[in-house]
Design a protein around this motif. Structure first.
Motif, short mmCIF file in Angstrom:
data_model
loop_
_atom_site.label_atom_id
_atom_site.label_comp_id
_atom_site.label_asym_id
_atom_site.label_seq_id
_atom_site.Cartn_x
_atom_site.Cartn_y
_atom_site.Cartn_z
N GLU A 72 -8.22 -8.85 -48.77
CA GLU A 72 -9.01 -9.99 -49.24
C GLU A 72 -10.18 -9.51 -50.11
N MET A 73 -10.77 -8.39 -49.72
CA MET A 73 -11.88 -7.85 -50.51
C MET A 73 -11.40 -7.38 -51.88
N LEU A 74 -10.21 -6.77 -51.93
CA LEU A 74 -9.65 -6.32 -53.21
C LEU A 74 -9.37 -7.52 -54.11
N SER A 75 -8.84 -8.59 -53.52
CA SER A 75 -8.47 -9.74 -54.34
C SER A 75 -9.70 -10.54 -54.78
N SER A 76 -10.84 -10.32 -54.13
CA SER A 76 -12.06 -11.03 -54.55
C SER A 76 -13.13 -10.06 -55.06
N GLY A 85 0.65 -2.43 -45.60
CA GLY A 85 0.51 -1.92 -46.96
C GLY A 85 1.02 -2.91 -48.01
N VAL A 86 1.87 -3.85 -47.57
CA VAL A 86 2.41 -4.85 -48.49
C VAL A 86 1.31 -5.80 -48.99
N PRO A 87 0.54 -6.44 -48.09
CA PRO A 87 -0.58 -7.25 -48.60
C PRO A 87 -1.59 -6.43 -49.41
N LEU A 88 -1.79 -5.17 -49.05
CA LEU A 88 -2.72 -4.32 -49.81
C LEU A 88 -2.21 -4.11 -51.23
N ALA A 89 -0.88 -3.95 -51.36
CA ALA A 89 -0.29 -3.71 -52.68
C ALA A 89 -0.37 -4.95 -53.56
N VAL A 90 -0.16 -6.12 -52.96
CA VAL A 90 -0.14 -7.33 -53.77
C VAL A 90 -1.53 -7.94 -54.01
N ALA A 91 -2.54 -7.38 -53.33
CA ALA A 91 -3.90 -7.93 -53.44
C ALA A 91 -4.50 -7.74 -54.83
N SER A 92 -3.94 -6.81 -55.60
CA SER A 92 -4.51 -6.47 -56.91
C SER A 92 -4.14 -7.52 -57.97
N ASN A 93 -4.74 -7.36 -59.15
CA ASN A 93 -4.39 -8.24 -60.26
C ASN A 93 -3.00 -7.92 -60.80
N TYR A 94 -2.63 -6.65 -60.71
CA TYR A 94 -1.32 -6.22 -61.19
C TYR A 94 -0.87 -5.05 -60.33
N SER A 95 0.37 -5.09 -59.89
CA SER A 95 0.82 -4.03 -58.98
C SER A 95 1.99 -3.24 -59.55
N THR A 141 2.49 -14.38 -50.34
CA THR A 141 3.08 -15.36 -51.27
C THR A 141 2.02 -15.88 -52.26
N ARG A 142 0.76 -15.93 -51.81
CA ARG A 142 -0.31 -16.37 -52.71
C ARG A 142 -0.52 -15.35 -53.83
N LYS A 143 -0.38 -14.08 -53.52
CA LYS A 143 -0.71 -13.03 -54.49
C LYS A 143 0.51 -12.46 -55.23
N SER A 144 1.72 -12.87 -54.84
CA SER A 144 2.89 -12.36 -55.55
C SER A 144 3.86 -13.49 -55.86
N GLN A 191 13.78 -2.74 -56.34
CA GLN A 191 14.10 -3.90 -55.50
C GLN A 191 12.84 -4.74 -55.23
N ALA A 192 11.71 -4.05 -55.02
CA ALA A 192 10.44 -4.75 -54.76
C ALA A 192 10.05 -5.61 -55.96
N VAL A 193 10.39 -5.12 -57.15
CA VAL A 193 10.09 -5.88 -58.37
C VAL A 193 11.05 -7.06 -58.48
N LYS A 194 12.32 -6.82 -58.16
CA LYS A 194 13.32 -7.90 -58.21
C LYS A 194 12.98 -9.02 -57.24
N GLU A 195 12.47 -8.67 -56.07
CA GLU A 195 12.11 -9.67 -55.07
C GLU A 195 10.81 -10.41 -55.45
N GLY A 196 10.11 -9.87 -56.44
CA GLY A 196 8.89 -10.53 -56.91
C GLY A 196 7.64 -10.14 -56.15
N ILE A 197 7.73 -9.11 -55.30
CA ILE A 197 6.55 -8.68 -54.54
C ILE A 197 5.64 -7.86 -55.45
N ILE A 198 6.24 -6.93 -56.17
CA ILE A 198 5.49 -6.03 -57.06
C ILE A 198 5.77 -6.44 -58.51
#
Lengths: 69, 216
Positions: B75-79, B96-106, B147-150, B179-186
């Motif tokens: 949350e701190m990274l995303s804000s 680590g998944v929420p940490l990875a998607v918290a950024s502006n671009y992963s 889902t909010r961040k990816s 695969q992570a990119v295909k799923e839309g996470i990264i």
């Protein structure tokens, strides 16, 4: 069994690190038998700090690690 | 004097490495390599406060760890209020998944893996309905954040998390690089150089936005 415990507790002692401020940075260090302090890790987000010689992992500092200001 | 000058200078781009386990309220035994929340949280505040720092690169190689600490850092990274680019090297499992998607671009490197699985608990667990409800709530929080961040949908993420055919004797899914990119996470498969390029691009965009806002 007792041997096992002995080995484990020794490992823990070897792995034990402490934290202090050294030259303006937080460092994790290990106390050595001869009184020196070995740098294990520097905690910073500034990539420049990691290139400084004094913070290289494994570097031994003979003097007191706390900064006296 | 020269030394003093050197100290005042800080890099424009800072780098937060989240490695090993995420250590939160509970201290882990010394065999564990950890990233501690008491280190990371003040660092993020300092980055937000320092005008010289223009952007942050988050390098992840984590097996997961404390859910609350992980969510707090996410949350701190995303804000943060500054451009943040994250890159997964090696592994970005569990929290680590929420940490990875918290950024502006992963980013994710082609050989990196990410494990998606339901949350777990160590120590004393009271076997009552409420424990299960608490787990469910915490799981929903993580799913909501991801889902909010990816780009992944809630349904698909739940499906991956609860998959029983993927990991031996466990529930969840391991996804690899592409695969992570295909799923839309990264957002993208890439390396350090590409991540830096993207961060600089975001910093420039950010600078232009501030300038145009100031001009009006």
């Amino acid at each position: 069994m007792s041997e096992n415990i002995g080995i484990n507790s020794m490992d823990d002692a070897v792995l034990k690190t402490e934290e202090a401020e050294y030259k303006g940075q937080i460092v994790q260090y290990m106390k050595m038998d001869d009184g020196g302090n070995k740098i294990v890790r520097v905690i910073s987000t500034d990539p420049k700090v990691y290139l400084k010689k004094e913070f290289q992992p494994g570097k031994v500092i003979k003097e007191q690690i706390f900064e006296n200001k | 004097m020269e030394n003093k000058k050197d100290e005042d200078k800080t890099s424009e781009i800072h780098c937060l490495t989240i490695v090993g386990q995420i250590e939160g309220h509970v201290m882990l035994p010394p065999q564990n390599k950890t990233t501690k929340y008491e280190h990371v949280i003040p660092q993020l505040v300092a980055i937000n406060q320092n005008d010289k720092i223009k952007g942050l690169l988050v390098v992840l190689n984590t097996v997961g760890g404390d859910v609350e600490a992980g969510l707090a850092i996410s949350e701190m990274l995303s804000s943060l209020g500054k451009p943040v680019v994250s890159i997964v090297f090696g592994g970005g499992h569990s929290i680590g998944v929420p940490l990875a998607v918290a950024s502006n671009y992963s980013f994710i490197s082609p050989t990196s893996t990410m494990t998606l699985h339901p949350i777990r608990m160590n120590g004393t667990v009271i076997g009552v309905q409420q424990t299960f409800e608490y787990f469910d709530k915490m799981q929903d929080l993580i799913i909501e954040f991801v889902t909010r961040k990816s780009k992944i949908t809630k349904e698909r993420l739940k499906q991956l998390i609860l998959d029983t055919a993927n990991i031996a004797k466990d529930v969840g899914t391991v996804i690899i690089g592409e695969q992570a990119v295909k799923e839309g996470i990264i957002n993208e498969v890439g390396g350090l150089d590409r991540a830096m390029e993207k961060l600089k691009e975001l910093i420039n965009e950010n600078k232009n936005n501030i300038e145009s806002r100031d001009a009006t």
